[in-house]
Design a protein around this motif. Sequence first.
Motif, PDB file in Angstrom:
ATOM      1  N   ALA A  10       0.850  -1.193   0.000  1.00  0.00           N
ATOM      2  CA  ALA A  10       0.000   0.000   0.000  1.00  0.00           C
ATOM      3  C   ALA A  10       0.883   1.239   0.000  1.00  0.00           C
ATOM      4  CB  ALA A  10      -0.909   0.007   1.230  1.00  0.00           C
ATOM      5  N   THR A  11       0.420   2.285  -0.622  1.00  0.00           N
ATOM      6  CA  THR A  11       1.230   3.503  -0.696  1.00  0.00           C
ATOM      7  C   THR A  11       1.513   4.090   0.687  1.00  0.00           C
ATOM      8  OG1 THR A  11      -0.760   4.805  -1.115  1.00  0.00           O
ATOM      9  CG2 THR A  11       0.526   4.117  -3.035  1.00  0.00           C
ATOM     10  N   SER A  12       0.623   3.870   1.624  1.00  0.00           N
ATOM     11  CA  SER A  12       0.849   4.390   2.981  1.00  0.00           C
ATOM     12  C   SER A  12       2.076   3.750   3.629  1.00  0.00           C
ATOM     13  CB  SER A  12      -0.385   4.150   3.850  1.00  0.00           C
ATOM     14  OG  SER A  12      -0.652   2.769   3.945  1.00  0.00           O
ATOM     15  N   GLN A  13       2.438   2.546   3.201  1.00  0.00           N
ATOM     16  CA  GLN A  13       3.610   1.881   3.757  1.00  0.00           C
ATOM     17  C   GLN A  13       4.915   2.595   3.376  1.00  0.00           C
ATOM     18  OE1 GLN A  13       2.932  -2.150   2.363  1.00  0.00           O
ATOM     19  NE2 GLN A  13       2.392  -2.767   4.449  1.00  0.00           N
ATOM     20  N   ILE A  16       5.234   5.285   6.040  1.00  0.00           N
ATOM     21  CA  ILE A  16       5.587   4.677   7.329  1.00  0.00           C
ATOM     22  C   ILE A  16       7.052   4.276   7.321  1.00  0.00           C
ATOM     23  CG2 ILE A  16       5.208   2.674   8.812  1.00  0.00           C
ATOM     24  CD1 ILE A  16       2.229   2.782   7.824  1.00  0.00           C
ATOM     25  N   PHE A  17       7.483   3.614   6.264  1.00  0.00           N
ATOM     26  CA  PHE A  17       8.870   3.185   6.132  1.00  0.00           C
ATOM     27  C   PHE A  17       9.811   4.385   6.198  1.00  0.00           C
ATOM     28  CE2 PHE A  17      12.649   2.157   3.698  1.00  0.00           C
ATOM     29  CZ  PHE A  17      12.973   0.890   4.160  1.00  0.00           C
ATOM     30  N   TYR A  18       9.504   5.408   5.439  1.00  0.00           N
ATOM     31  CA  TYR A  18      10.327   6.615   5.399  1.00  0.00           C
ATOM     32  C   TYR A  18      10.436   7.268   6.778  1.00  0.00           C
ATOM     33  CZ  TYR A  18      11.530  11.475   4.516  1.00  0.00           C
ATOM     34  OH  TYR A  18      12.108  12.710   4.563  1.00  0.00           O
ATOM     35  N   LYS A  43      16.077   6.362   3.159  1.00  0.00           N
ATOM     36  CA  LYS A  43      15.823   7.658   3.789  1.00  0.00           C
ATOM     37  C   LYS A  43      15.478   8.735   2.772  1.00  0.00           C
ATOM     38  CE  LYS A  43      18.791   6.609   7.685  1.00  0.00           C
ATOM     39  NZ  LYS A  43      19.900   7.064   8.526  1.00  0.00           N
ATOM     40  N   ASN A  44      15.251   8.327   1.521  1.00  0.00           N
ATOM     41  CA  ASN A  44      14.936   9.265   0.451  1.00  0.00           C
ATOM     42  C   ASN A  44      13.549   8.933  -0.092  1.00  0.00           C
ATOM     43  OD1 ASN A  44      14.708  10.572  -2.080  1.00  0.00           O
ATOM     44  ND2 ASN A  44      16.933  10.697  -2.239  1.00  0.00           N
ATOM     45  N   LEU A  45      12.576   9.740   0.268  1.00  0.00           N
ATOM     46  CA  LEU A  45      11.184   9.459  -0.098  1.00  0.00           C
ATOM     47  C   LEU A  45      10.974   9.446  -1.608  1.00  0.00           C
ATOM     48  CD1 LEU A  45       8.367   8.871   0.944  1.00  0.00           C
ATOM     49  CD2 LEU A  45       7.961  11.332   1.083  1.00  0.00           C
ATOM     50  N   SER A  46      11.638  10.320  -2.344  1.00  0.00           N
ATOM     51  CA  SER A  46      11.442  10.340  -3.795  1.00  0.00           C
ATOM     52  C   SER A  46      11.956   9.061  -4.447  1.00  0.00           C
ATOM     53  CB  SER A  46      12.111  11.570  -4.421  1.00  0.00           C
ATOM     54  OG  SER A  46      13.500  11.532  -4.243  1.00  0.00           O
ATOM     55  N   GLU A  47      13.020   8.468  -3.916  1.00  0.00           N
ATOM     56  CA  GLU A  47      13.501   7.188  -4.443  1.00  0.00           C
ATOM     57  C   GLU A  47      12.530   6.066  -4.088  1.00  0.00           C
ATOM     58  OE1 GLU A  47      17.589   6.102  -3.737  1.00  0.00           O
ATOM     59  OE2 GLU A  47      18.243   8.178  -3.949  1.00  0.00           O
ATOM     60  N   LEU A  48      11.988   6.096  -2.882  1.00  0.00           N
ATOM     61  CA  LEU A  48      11.055   5.051  -2.451  1.00  0.00           C
ATOM     62  C   LEU A  48       9.800   5.013  -3.313  1.00  0.00           C
ATOM     63  CD1 LEU A  48      11.187   5.438   1.431  1.00  0.00           C
ATOM     64  CD2 LEU A  48      11.934   3.465   0.109  1.00  0.00           C
ATOM     65  N   SER A  72      10.354  -2.348  14.151  1.00  0.00           N
ATOM     66  CA  SER A  72       9.328  -1.357  13.811  1.00  0.00           C
ATOM     67  C   SER A  72       8.669  -1.679  12.476  1.00  0.00           C
ATOM     68  CB  SER A  72       9.943   0.045  13.738  1.00  0.00           C
ATOM     69  OG  SER A  72      10.392   0.456  14.995  1.00  0.00           O
ATOM     70  N   LEU A  73       9.460  -2.099  11.510  1.00  0.00           N
ATOM     71  CA  LEU A  73       8.905  -2.455  10.202  1.00  0.00           C
ATOM     72  C   LEU A  73       8.024  -3.696  10.285  1.00  0.00           C
ATOM     73  CD1 LEU A  73      12.021  -1.789   7.950  1.00  0.00           C
ATOM     74  CD2 LEU A  73       9.993  -0.348   8.235  1.00  0.00           C
ATOM     75  N   GLN A  74       8.402  -4.641  11.122  1.00  0.00           N
ATOM     76  CA  GLN A  74       7.590  -5.842  11.309  1.00  0.00           C
ATOM     77  C   GLN A  74       6.260  -5.500  11.960  1.00  0.00           C
ATOM     78  OE1 GLN A  74      10.401  -8.186  13.525  1.00  0.00           O
ATOM     79  NE2 GLN A  74      11.158  -9.232  11.703  1.00  0.00           N
ATOM     80  N   LYS A  75       6.274  -4.536  12.868  1.00  0.00           N
ATOM     81  CA  LYS A  75       5.041  -4.123  13.547  1.00  0.00           C
ATOM     82  C   LYS A  75       4.014  -3.585  12.545  1.00  0.00           C
ATOM     83  CE  LYS A  75       4.820  -0.257  15.999  1.00  0.00           C
ATOM     84  NZ  LYS A  75       5.043   0.720  17.069  1.00  0.00           N
TER      85      LYS A  75
END
Length: 80
Positions: A10-13, A16-18, A43-48, A72-75
């Motif tokens: 999902a795009t929201s992930q 969250i990841f960033y 750590k670069n949202l545009s790359e993600l 945190s990512l697993q959560k």
Amino acid sequence: MIKNNIKFTATSQFLIFYHICKKVSSDIQIYDMTHHNKPINGKNLSELTNMRLGLPALLTIHGEDEVNVISSLQKYGICK
């Protein structure tokens, strides 16, 4: 160093990841299998946001807070 499979469903992930990754000192890279293993800076949202949803990638975390990042990512269900 921690290596783990990751998949954004999902795009929201991406957000969250960033937000998790930008707060830590560890080096975070994603190797997007669809782009010939080109490394993406976690750590670069545009790359993600160039990644496609639903496709597998390899996450590498290297640094002193790598265990905190992976838990945190697993959560949030981003990685297993």
